[in-house]
Scaffold this active site. Structure first.
Site, PDB file in Angstrom:
ATOM      1  N   THR A   2       0.874  -1.186   0.000  1.00 63.78           N
ATOM      2  CA  THR A   2       0.000   0.000   0.000  1.00 63.78           C
ATOM      3  C   THR A   2       0.903   1.226   0.000  1.00 63.78           C
ATOM      4  O   THR A   2       0.999   1.947   0.993  1.00 63.78           O
ATOM      5  CB  THR A   2      -0.928   0.013   1.240  1.00 63.78           C
ATOM      6  OG1 THR A   2      -0.149  -0.250   2.418  1.00 63.78           O
ATOM      7  CG2 THR A   2      -2.031  -1.010   1.131  1.00 63.78           C
ATOM      8  N   PHE A  36       2.074  -5.975  12.907  1.00 65.06           N
ATOM      9  CA  PHE A  36       2.967  -5.059  13.630  1.00 65.06           C
ATOM     10  C   PHE A  36       4.426  -5.503  13.576  1.00 65.06           C
ATOM     11  O   PHE A  36       5.244  -5.005  14.334  1.00 65.06           O
ATOM     12  CB  PHE A  36       2.515  -4.941  15.090  1.00 65.06           C
ATOM     13  CG  PHE A  36       1.090  -4.487  15.227  1.00 65.06           C
ATOM     14  CD1 PHE A  36       0.760  -3.147  15.058  1.00 65.06           C
ATOM     15  CD2 PHE A  36       0.068  -5.393  15.477  1.00 65.06           C
ATOM     16  CE1 PHE A  36      -0.560  -2.715  15.156  1.00 65.06           C
ATOM     17  CE2 PHE A  36      -1.256  -4.970  15.581  1.00 65.06           C
ATOM     18  CZ  PHE A  36      -1.568  -3.632  15.416  1.00 65.06           C
ATOM     19  N   LEU A  37       4.743  -6.465  12.685  1.00 70.51           N
ATOM     20  CA  LEU A  37       6.120  -6.975  12.694  1.00 70.51           C
ATOM     21  C   LEU A  37       7.114  -5.870  12.373  1.00 70.51           C
ATOM     22  O   LEU A  37       6.802  -4.904  11.677  1.00 70.51           O
ATOM     23  CB  LEU A  37       6.277  -8.129  11.702  1.00 70.51           C
ATOM     24  CG  LEU A  37       6.166  -7.889  10.194  1.00 70.51           C
ATOM     25  CD1 LEU A  37       7.403  -7.268   9.589  1.00 70.51           C
ATOM     26  CD2 LEU A  37       5.889  -9.191   9.497  1.00 70.51           C
ATOM     27  N   ALA A  78      18.108   9.791  19.317  1.00 65.89           N
ATOM     28  CA  ALA A  78      18.228  10.883  18.351  1.00 65.89           C
ATOM     29  C   ALA A  78      19.204  10.477  17.262  1.00 65.89           C
ATOM     30  O   ALA A  78      20.133   9.715  17.501  1.00 65.89           O
ATOM     31  CB  ALA A  78      18.718  12.138  19.060  1.00 65.89           C
ATOM     32  N   GLY A  79      18.998  10.982  16.083  1.00 61.41           N
ATOM     33  CA  GLY A  79      19.881  10.655  14.969  1.00 61.41           C
ATOM     34  C   GLY A  79      19.247  11.050  13.657  1.00 61.41           C
ATOM     35  O   GLY A  79      18.513  12.042  13.591  1.00 61.41           O
ATOM     36  N   CYS A  90       7.280   1.832   5.796  1.00 61.55           N
ATOM     37  CA  CYS A  90       6.052   1.976   6.586  1.00 61.55           C
ATOM     38  C   CYS A  90       5.868   3.364   7.197  1.00 61.55           C
ATOM     39  O   CYS A  90       4.971   4.097   6.779  1.00 61.55           O
ATOM     40  CB  CYS A  90       6.015   0.917   7.689  1.00 61.55           C
ATOM     41  SG  CYS A  90       5.774  -0.754   7.040  1.00 61.55           S
ATOM     42  N   LYS A  92      17.373   0.679   8.310  1.00 62.40           N
ATOM     43  CA  LYS A  92      17.685   0.261   9.680  1.00 62.40           C
ATOM     44  C   LYS A  92      18.597  -0.949   9.606  1.00 62.40           C
ATOM     45  O   LYS A  92      18.663  -1.599   8.557  1.00 62.40           O
ATOM     46  CB  LYS A  92      16.401  -0.044  10.459  1.00 62.40           C
ATOM     47  CG  LYS A  92      15.648  -1.254   9.918  1.00 62.40           C
ATOM     48  CD  LYS A  92      14.307  -1.430  10.564  1.00 62.40           C
ATOM     49  CE  LYS A  92      14.364  -2.160  11.860  1.00 62.40           C
ATOM     50  NZ  LYS A  92      13.074  -2.658  12.331  1.00 62.40           N
ATOM     51  N   ARG A  96      13.753   1.430   1.062  1.00 60.25           N
ATOM     52  CA  ARG A  96      12.611   2.297   0.768  1.00 60.25           C
ATOM     53  C   ARG A  96      12.650   3.505   1.704  1.00 60.25           C
ATOM     54  O   ARG A  96      12.710   3.343   2.918  1.00 60.25           O
ATOM     55  CB  ARG A  96      11.292   1.525   0.931  1.00 60.25           C
ATOM     56  CG  ARG A  96      11.086   0.474  -0.147  1.00 60.25           C
ATOM     57  CD  ARG A  96       9.805  -0.308   0.051  1.00 60.25           C
ATOM     58  NE  ARG A  96       9.861  -1.202   1.193  1.00 60.25           N
ATOM     59  CZ  ARG A  96       8.894  -2.049   1.540  1.00 60.25           C
ATOM     60  NH1 ARG A  96       7.784  -2.097   0.828  1.00 60.25           N
ATOM     61  NH2 ARG A  96       9.021  -2.841   2.585  1.00 60.25           N
TER      62      ARG A  96
HETATM   63  N1  LIG Z   1       7.354  -4.421   5.640  1.00 60.46           N
HETATM   64  C1  LIG Z   1       6.943  -4.323   6.885  1.00 60.46           C
HETATM   65  O1  LIG Z   1       7.740  -4.323   7.828  1.00 60.46           O
HETATM   66  C2  LIG Z   1       5.474  -4.208   7.206  1.00 60.46           C
HETATM   67  C3  LIG Z   1       5.058  -4.297   8.547  1.00 60.46           C
HETATM   68  C4  LIG Z   1       3.704  -4.160   8.849  1.00 60.46           C
HETATM   69  C5  LIG Z   1       2.802  -3.897   7.827  1.00 60.46           C
HETATM   70  N2  LIG Z   1       3.234  -3.774   6.546  1.00 60.46           N
HETATM   71  C6  LIG Z   1       2.251  -3.515   5.500  1.00 60.46           C
HETATM   72  O2  LIG Z   1       2.121  -4.696   4.745  1.00 60.46           O
HETATM   73  C7  LIG Z   1       1.842  -4.400   3.378  1.00 60.46           C
HETATM   74  C8  LIG Z   1       2.887  -5.057   2.495  1.00 60.46           C
HETATM   75  O3  LIG Z   1       4.130  -4.469   2.774  1.00 60.46           O
HETATM   76  P1  LIG Z   1       5.495  -5.086   2.206  1.00 60.46           P
HETATM   77  O4  LIG Z   1       6.587  -4.338   2.859  1.00 60.46           O
HETATM   78  O5  LIG Z   1       5.471  -6.566   2.328  1.00 60.46           O
HETATM   79  O6  LIG Z   1       5.369  -4.676   0.645  1.00 60.46           O
HETATM   80  P2  LIG Z   1       6.168  -5.259  -0.585  1.00 60.46           P
HETATM   81  O7  LIG Z   1       6.118  -4.212  -1.626  1.00 60.46           O
HETATM   82  O8  LIG Z   1       7.482  -5.812  -0.137  1.00 60.46           O
HETATM   83  O9  LIG Z   1       5.305  -6.520  -1.075  1.00 60.46           O
HETATM   84  C9  LIG Z   1       4.077  -6.439  -1.704  1.00 60.46           C
HETATM   85  C10 LIG Z   1       3.967  -7.620  -2.661  1.00 60.46           C
HETATM   86  O10 LIG Z   1       2.627  -7.695  -3.169  1.00 60.46           O
HETATM   87  C11 LIG Z   1       2.707  -8.165  -4.521  1.00 60.46           C
HETATM   88  N3  LIG Z   1       1.444  -7.890  -5.190  1.00 60.46           N
HETATM   89  C12 LIG Z   1       0.949  -6.696  -5.639  1.00 60.46           C
HETATM   90  N4  LIG Z   1      -0.277  -6.878  -6.179  1.00 60.46           N
HETATM   91  C13 LIG Z   1      -0.562  -8.197  -6.083  1.00 60.46           C
HETATM   92  C14 LIG Z   1      -1.674  -8.993  -6.444  1.00 60.46           C
HETATM   93  N5  LIG Z   1      -2.755  -8.466  -7.013  1.00 60.46           N
HETATM   94  N6  LIG Z   1      -1.640 -10.305  -6.192  1.00 60.46           N
HETATM   95  C15 LIG Z   1      -0.559 -10.875  -5.612  1.00 60.46           C
HETATM   96  N7  LIG Z   1       0.539 -10.172  -5.247  1.00 60.46           N
HETATM   97  C16 LIG Z   1       0.527  -8.846  -5.466  1.00 60.46           C
HETATM   98  C17 LIG Z   1       3.922  -7.439  -5.064  1.00 60.46           C
HETATM   99  O11 LIG Z   1       4.421  -8.071  -6.231  1.00 60.46           O
HETATM  100  C18 LIG Z   1       4.881  -7.530  -3.870  1.00 60.46           C
HETATM  101  O12 LIG Z   1       5.681  -8.702  -3.941  1.00 60.46           O
HETATM  102  C19 LIG Z   1       1.812  -2.875   3.296  1.00 60.46           C
HETATM  103  O13 LIG Z   1       0.495  -2.434   3.471  1.00 60.46           O
HETATM  104  C20 LIG Z   1       2.650  -2.461   4.493  1.00 60.46           C
HETATM  105  O14 LIG Z   1       2.325  -1.153   4.937  1.00 60.46           O
HETATM  106  C21 LIG Z   1       4.536  -3.943   6.210  1.00 60.46           C
END
Ligand SMILES: NC(=O)c1ccc[n+]([C@@H]2O[C@H](COP(=O)([O-])OP(=O)(O)OC[C@H]3O[C@@H](n4cnc5c(N)ncnc54)[C@H](O)[C@@H]3O)[C@@H](O)[C@H]2O)c1
Length: 435
Positions: free
Chosen positions: A85, A149-150, A254-255, A262, A325, A332
């Site tokens: 997202t 929340f990971l 701080a930094g 996210c 981090k 990103r």
């Molecule tokens: N990365 C984190 O630490 C984390 C932690 C908590 C919540 N989130 C949330 O989780 C969600 C995913 O984050 P992420 O970091 O894994 O993103 P990401 O971009 O790494 O992964 C998203 C994946 O979804 C796939 N995708 C897109 N459209 C698709 C579809 N129609 N069908 C199947 N696959 C599809 C993409 O190819 C991609 O591999 C976001 O909303 C993010 O805010 C992420």
């Protein structure tokens, strides 16, 4: 249970693998064939501690498979939606096209009793809309929202043993909770706190948590700005206020500030949604939080200019750290990568390194110079910038490292080095928020 996970990015792969570890049968779906091929071969497409071993183990059980074909979700009863997202281009709002696309692709394959579970971070109101779409299809499937929340770097541990579970359910849904309890049986058995609520609250819990964490980081960085103007030491200030249990010491480092996939986009998306809801005033402070965070990056570049004598033009700068981090290869919205690029724009010859994120950084910015080790980066450098607090950078020996550089000047962007030790070894040591 039979589970599908739609979207195999940072969140989805960890979730799919951990669900297999917990004993479920899992199929992971992604639209990216390269990613799926890597995963099927047992290689995570990104760096996350402990994941490669767990992925191999999960594949060996035969209970975890990956596919680009959404129709293989038939037979699964629980469908986690874990797609991205991101922030919309040219706006603060959240781009929901992947979530909408994933749910649309699931619709023809849903069966009575199936539970679609949203994991992606979405603007409040999204789940209600998706629930209506699923209902209108008439398959008898329902929706729950179960925010994640990971933390990257701790993702496996956080997924297997979350600190809380949040279930957002539709009004009158009397089966969603039991299904999710079965999915998370192990966490439930050890008494993990669980909040069962409506869709809006579940969606808000996630963005509120990230808004709070971002605010805490920017608060201490605002104190760093004041400390810099007064000769105070922000790290001592953080220690002192952190002793108050109502404040707490965590997230008060701080930094260079926050980044990643996210926090930045989540606070912006939250503000954009608040505006649509006519409550933008409630969140104007998050604009300030964002600006404080970005100012740290500018300040780092100014300090770098200062430490090399007024101009970065042609100066050789070693950049230690590119990931947003430590223990992640995620670049990103990485503050470290952003500072490195700003230095390049200012005419510096940047030699950058990171234990894991060189490949991800190079994919985005192929023209920067990347090397493998801190020693290679620091060779003949006019200044060293520590921008991501990897353990191996914290452990650098200032005496030995001083033999490599051209000038012993270091900027500690994460306040993670011992200034006394570095100064004693003859280095000019500067940091954010400290004299
Ligand atoms: N990365 C984190 O630490 C984390 C932690 C908590 C919540 N989130 C949330 O989780 C969600 C995913 O984050 P992420 O970091 O894994 O993103 P990401 O971009 O790494 O992964 C998203 C994946 O979804 C796939 N995708 C897109 N459209 C698709 C579809 N129609 N069908 C199947 N696959 C599809 C993409 O190819 C991609 O591999 C976001 O909303 C993010 O805010 C992420």
């Amino acid at each position: 249970m039979k589970i599908s996970v739609i979207g195999c990015g940072y969140l989805g792969v960890v979730h799919a693998t951990c669900m297999t570890e917990l004993g479920h049968d899992v199929v992971g779906i992604d639209v990216d064939p390269e990613k799926i091929a890597l995963l099927a071969a047992g290689t995570p497409p990104f760096y996350e501690p402990h994941l490669p071993q767990m992925l191999s183990r999960a594949l060996a059980t035969g209970r975890l498979t990956f596919s680009t074909d959404i129709s293989v979700v038939v037979g699964s009863n629980v469908h986690f939606v874990a797609v991205g997202t991101p922030q919309m281009v040219g706006s603060d709002a959240v781009d929901l096209r992947f979530v909408n696309g994933a749910v649309a692709s699931l619709l023809p394959h849903l069966r009575a009793g199936d539970l679609v579970v949203g994991k992606s971070t979405v603007p409040v109101g999204t789940a209600q809309g998706l629930s209506r779409i699923i209902q209108q299809k008439g398959s008898g499937a329902t929706l729950a929202w179960n925010p994640e929340f990971l933390r990257e770097g701790f993702a496996v541990k956080d997924t297997l043993a979350p600190d809380r579970l949040v279930y957002g359910l539709a009004e009158g849904d009397d089966t969603g909770e039991a299904i999710l309890d079965e999915v998370y049986a192990r966490a439930i058995a050890i008494g993990t706190p669980k909040v069962v609520t409506n869709f809006a609250t579940a969606e808000l819990v996630k963005v509120a948590a990230n808004a709070f964490l971002a605010t805490k980081i920017s608060f201490i960085n605002a104190m760093a700005e004041v400390a810099e103007a007064t000769g105070a030491d922000v790290t001592q200030l953080a220690d002192a206020i952190g002793h108050d249990v109502r404040i707490g010491r965590r997230f008060l480092n701080a930094g260079l500030g926050f980044g990643g996939g996210c926090l930045p986009k989540d606070i912006r998306g939250f503000m954009a949604r608040a505006k649509e809801l006519g409550v933008d005033q409630a969140l104007t402070f998050l604009g300030e939080v964002d600006q404080i965070n970005n100012r740290r990056r500018e300040r780092m570049v100014d300090l770098a200019r200062e430490i090399v004598g007024g101009s970065l033009e042609g100066k050789r700068i070693a950049v230690l750290g590119l990931a947003f981090k430590p223990d992640s290869d995620d670049v990103r919205d990485s503050p470290a990568l952003d500072v490195a690029l700003r230095l390049v724009e200012s005419g510096a010859a940047v030699i950058a390194t990171d234990p894991q994120a060189v490949a991800t950084a190079r994919r985005r910015y192929p023209d920067m110079t990347y090397v493998t080790t801190p020693d290679e980066a620091a060779k003949d450098a006019d200044a060293v910038l520590l921008l991501t607090e990897w353990q191996e950078y914290r452990a650098l020996d200032p005496l030995a490292f001083g033999e490599i550089v051209g000038t012993k000047a270091i900027l500690d962007g994460r306040n993670c080095l011992d200034p006394g030790a570095w100064r004693a070894a003859g280095w000019t040591y500067r940091a954010l928020g400290r004299p």
